[in-house]
Scaffold this motif. Sequence first.
Motif, PDB file in Angstrom:
ATOM      1  N   ALA A 271       1.008  -1.182   0.048  1.00  0.00           N
ATOM      2  CA  ALA A 271      -0.028  -0.092   0.172  1.00  0.00           C
ATOM      3  C   ALA A 271       0.999   1.079  -0.005  1.00  0.00           C
ATOM      4  O   ALA A 271       0.612   2.162  -0.874  1.00  0.00           O
ATOM      5  N   SER A 272       1.865   1.238   0.774  1.00  0.00           N
ATOM      6  CA  SER A 272       2.931   2.377   0.845  1.00  0.00           C
ATOM      7  C   SER A 272       3.569   2.647  -0.595  1.00  0.00           C
ATOM      8  O   SER A 272       3.588   3.841  -0.885  1.00  0.00           O
ATOM      9  N   ALA A 273       3.870   1.510  -1.260  1.00  0.00           N
ATOM     10  CA  ALA A 273       4.466   1.522  -2.670  1.00  0.00           C
ATOM     11  C   ALA A 273       3.586   2.019  -3.354  1.00  0.00           C
ATOM     12  O   ALA A 273       3.758   3.043  -4.368  1.00  0.00           O
ATOM     13  N   HIS A 274       2.252   1.675  -3.447  1.00  0.00           N
ATOM     14  CA  HIS A 274       1.170   2.347  -4.500  1.00  0.00           C
ATOM     15  C   HIS A 274       1.099   3.855  -4.179  1.00  0.00           C
ATOM     16  O   HIS A 274       0.792   4.504  -5.121  1.00  0.00           O
ATOM     17  N   ILE A 275       0.857   4.262  -2.790  1.00  0.00           N
ATOM     18  CA  ILE A 275       0.949   5.562  -2.358  1.00  0.00           C
ATOM     19  C   ILE A 275       2.176   6.499  -2.824  1.00  0.00           C
ATOM     20  O   ILE A 275       1.859   7.539  -3.463  1.00  0.00           O
ATOM     21  N   ILE A 276       3.365   6.013  -2.517  1.00  0.00           N
ATOM     22  CA  ILE A 276       4.551   6.703  -3.224  1.00  0.00           C
ATOM     23  C   ILE A 276       4.450   6.943  -4.550  1.00  0.00           C
ATOM     24  O   ILE A 276       4.984   7.924  -5.132  1.00  0.00           O
ATOM     25  N   THR A 277       4.059   5.606  -5.381  1.00  0.00           N
ATOM     26  CA  THR A 277       3.985   5.868  -6.603  1.00  0.00           C
ATOM     27  C   THR A 277       3.161   6.925  -7.084  1.00  0.00           C
ATOM     28  O   THR A 277       3.437   7.635  -8.131  1.00  0.00           O
ATOM     29  N   ALA A 278       1.920   7.003  -6.283  1.00  0.00           N
ATOM     30  CA  ALA A 278       1.033   8.116  -7.032  1.00  0.00           C
ATOM     31  C   ALA A 278       1.495   9.511  -6.494  1.00  0.00           C
ATOM     32  O   ALA A 278       1.140  10.331  -7.079  1.00  0.00           O
ATOM     33  N   VAL A 279       1.996   9.534  -5.519  1.00  0.00           N
ATOM     34  CA  VAL A 279       2.274  10.787  -4.809  1.00  0.00           C
ATOM     35  C   VAL A 279       3.720  11.576  -5.194  1.00  0.00           C
ATOM     36  O   VAL A 279       3.573  12.697  -5.795  1.00  0.00           O
TER      37      VAL A 279
ATOM     38  N   ALA B 116       3.007   5.245 -12.685  1.00  0.00           N
ATOM     39  CA  ALA B 116       2.192   6.146 -12.281  1.00  0.00           C
ATOM     40  C   ALA B 116       1.019   6.447 -13.017  1.00  0.00           C
ATOM     41  O   ALA B 116      -0.158   6.521 -12.550  1.00  0.00           O
ATOM     42  N   TYR B 117       1.027   6.697 -14.190  1.00  0.00           N
ATOM     43  CA  TYR B 117       0.014   6.686 -15.088  1.00  0.00           C
ATOM     44  C   TYR B 117      -1.075   5.432 -15.063  1.00  0.00           C
ATOM     45  O   TYR B 117      -2.362   5.767 -14.926  1.00  0.00           O
ATOM     46  N   GLN B 118      -0.612   4.497 -14.761  1.00  0.00           N
ATOM     47  CA  GLN B 118      -1.468   3.126 -14.576  1.00  0.00           C
ATOM     48  C   GLN B 118      -2.234   3.187 -13.358  1.00  0.00           C
ATOM     49  O   GLN B 118      -3.310   3.009 -13.059  1.00  0.00           O
ATOM     50  N   VAL B 119      -1.148   3.372 -12.228  1.00  0.00           N
ATOM     51  CA  VAL B 119      -1.740   3.654 -10.806  1.00  0.00           C
ATOM     52  C   VAL B 119      -3.103   4.548 -10.843  1.00  0.00           C
ATOM     53  O   VAL B 119      -4.122   4.286 -10.153  1.00  0.00           O
ATOM     54  N   TYR B 120      -2.863   5.501 -11.569  1.00  0.00           N
ATOM     55  CA  TYR B 120      -3.976   6.663 -11.467  1.00  0.00           C
ATOM     56  C   TYR B 120      -5.195   6.132 -12.298  1.00  0.00           C
ATOM     57  O   TYR B 120      -6.395   6.535 -12.175  1.00  0.00           O
TER      58      TYR B 120
ATOM     59  N   ALA C 119       1.138  17.918  -5.954  1.00  0.00           N
ATOM     60  CA  ALA C 119       2.250  17.067  -5.404  1.00  0.00           C
ATOM     61  C   ALA C 119       1.805  16.232  -4.433  1.00  0.00           C
ATOM     62  O   ALA C 119       2.288  15.189  -4.092  1.00  0.00           O
ATOM     63  N   TYR C 120       0.723  16.630  -3.364  1.00  0.00           N
ATOM     64  CA  TYR C 120       0.089  15.728  -2.469  1.00  0.00           C
ATOM     65  C   TYR C 120      -1.067  14.850  -3.022  1.00  0.00           C
ATOM     66  O   TYR C 120      -1.603  14.153  -2.023  1.00  0.00           O
ATOM     67  N   SER C 121      -1.660  15.255  -4.009  1.00  0.00           N
ATOM     68  CA  SER C 121      -2.982  14.692  -4.387  1.00  0.00           C
ATOM     69  C   SER C 121      -2.872  13.057  -4.835  1.00  0.00           C
ATOM     70  O   SER C 121      -2.302  12.764  -5.793  1.00  0.00           O
ATOM     71  N   TYR C 122      -3.390  12.285  -3.810  1.00  0.00           N
ATOM     72  CA  TYR C 122      -3.637  10.984  -4.252  1.00  0.00           C
ATOM     73  C   TYR C 122      -4.930  10.272  -3.431  1.00  0.00           C
ATOM     74  O   TYR C 122      -5.201   9.058  -3.732  1.00  0.00           O
ATOM     75  N   SER C 123      -5.809  11.163  -2.928  1.00  0.00           N
ATOM     76  CA  SER C 123      -7.002  10.890  -2.305  1.00  0.00           C
ATOM     77  C   SER C 123      -7.853   9.881  -3.072  1.00  0.00           C
ATOM     78  O   SER C 123      -8.455   9.071  -2.853  1.00  0.00           O
ATOM     79  N   ILE C 124      -7.916  10.395  -4.327  1.00  0.00           N
ATOM     80  CA  ILE C 124      -8.742   9.992  -5.460  1.00  0.00           C
ATOM     81  C   ILE C 124      -8.774   8.521  -5.896  1.00  0.00           C
ATOM     82  O   ILE C 124      -9.535   7.730  -6.221  1.00  0.00           O
ATOM     83  N   ILE C 125      -7.336   7.994  -5.427  1.00  0.00           N
ATOM     84  CA  ILE C 125      -7.162   6.442  -5.505  1.00  0.00           C
ATOM     85  C   ILE C 125      -6.949   5.742  -4.384  1.00  0.00           C
ATOM     86  O   ILE C 125      -6.680   4.732  -4.105  1.00  0.00           O
ATOM     87  N   LEU C 126      -7.139   6.565  -3.185  1.00  0.00           N
ATOM     88  CA  LEU C 126      -6.986   5.821  -1.778  1.00  0.00           C
ATOM     89  C   LEU C 126      -7.717   4.633  -1.541  1.00  0.00           C
ATOM     90  O   LEU C 126      -7.270   3.538  -0.991  1.00  0.00           O
ATOM     91  N   ILE C 127      -9.048   4.753  -1.805  1.00  0.00           N
ATOM     92  CA  ILE C 127     -10.182   3.509  -1.569  1.00  0.00           C
ATOM     93  C   ILE C 127      -9.617   2.475  -2.328  1.00  0.00           C
ATOM     94  O   ILE C 127      -9.563   1.306  -1.710  1.00  0.00           O
ATOM     95  N   GLU C 128      -9.361   2.595  -3.542  1.00  0.00           N
ATOM     96  CA  GLU C 128      -8.824   1.621  -4.544  1.00  0.00           C
ATOM     97  C   GLU C 128      -7.627   0.782  -4.186  1.00  0.00           C
ATOM     98  O   GLU C 128      -7.302  -0.301  -4.115  1.00  0.00           O
TER      99      GLU C 128
END
Length: 486
Positions: free
Chosen positions: A45-53, A341-345, A256-265
């Motif tokens: 989960a941390s890897a996903h978030i860091i990738t997105a952020v 990151a494109y794919q994660v989003y 630079a901090y926006s990742y909430s849109i994919i947090l639930i996923e």
Amino acid sequence: MGENNAASKNYQAFEHSIDVLPPPPASKCFDDDGRLKRTGTVWTASAHIITAVIGSGVLSLAWATAQLGWVAGPAVLFLFSFVTYYTSVLLAACYRSGDPNTGKRNYTYMDAVRSTLGGFQVKICGLIQYLNIFGVAIGYTIASSISMMAIKRSNCFHSNGGKNPCHINSNPYMIMFGVAEIIFSQIPDFDQIWWLSIVAAVMSFTYSSIGLGLGIAKVVENGKFMGSLTGISIGTVTQTQKMWRSFQALGDIAFAYSYSIILIEIQDTIKSPPSEAKTMKKATLISVTVTTLFYMLCGCMGYAAFGDLAPGNLLTGFGFYNPYWLLDIANAAIVVHLVGAYQVYCQPLFAFIEKWAAEKYPKSKFITKEIEIPVPFLSSGCYKFNLFRLVWRTIFVIITTVISMLLPFFNDVVGILGAFGFWPLTVYYPVEMYIVQKKIPKWSTRWICLEILSFACLMISIAAAVGSFAGVVLDLKSYKPFVTSY
């Protein structure tokens, strides 16, 4: 009556989920909702978030710090990190409706809004979320092309001894990135891109570290810290420009901090017990702490190195081209990271459209038929090919690539995206859902504090949007479509 109620509940589950059958009890192979056992941990989960952020946003932070100065710059960075962490914890608590351990799961951000707030709010949330994802895809396409061109230009400078300005058209590089994304976008869903996230997270640390190292080297070379307490000086820019740029800097930092849109996923990939909310809270703390540390270092060192002349994109705007091979490695790492990151989003948007199409046209073989193709190195042993997925995802990538070629303004696009997505998705919906979920009484101290936080962030978003649109208007005055070169 009992049978009728059970049938009614099953029908509702069918409406809001792809699973048609009622969920079997949790087992070794399946979770409590009947889906395959989730395997995600704090670290994935941390890897996903860091990738997105830690995306392309990190590269604009030296410029953003330069607009705000040594006092406001780091303070705003810290403020955004705190708000992001706090509202992400609120949002993580809404993954399950009711009981945090056994309540009904919400698979997407929109599902969480639907089950907590309902009604018109769902449509508004979906529109903002998916427009923001669409915009992020455009921003990442622009950023990757700039990095690919930077590699070409630094090699050109090196071979010509700096005599040739080496102007390069950005279009071929955007097309190359688009082709790569068409291939990667055929990965069916979020669960199957964990390896791409880990590669992308490693890449983000690579280029952030190189940017930081080069910034420190430049400070040592200058023999002093550049910059001032109040930011870029009047004279370098006009009073009005300073105001617009300061507002735009807020948008850049918000992006630079926006990742909430994919947090639930992301949370929907985590195994339990412990509860997904607890794991997500830890993952959020780890990733936001790591991210903020990197952002402070990259933003502040970039500003210390260049002062008022801090470039819009730290690595591609470097005023020196040696060691050019190190810049090439950093820019190559950015491109690899942005592919992931494109794919994660975009995976949540892909999944939403495909789910909607399957529900709308359940008898269409073009949409629902999956052809199994044997692939030895996949854990399942085969790849499920779907024609609708191929066509729709390819069209999506082509559209984002063409728009990127039309609007290649990195800083302004980043500022608009940050402003547009930050307040509603990172602050408003998490706060409102948390108030409903925890039944916080209106006008209680906690309710007032949460609403003040939401209103303050709304004001920041409006200011950032105004500043970024002003930047686009200025850029358009000297712009010709499809002929942008750097």
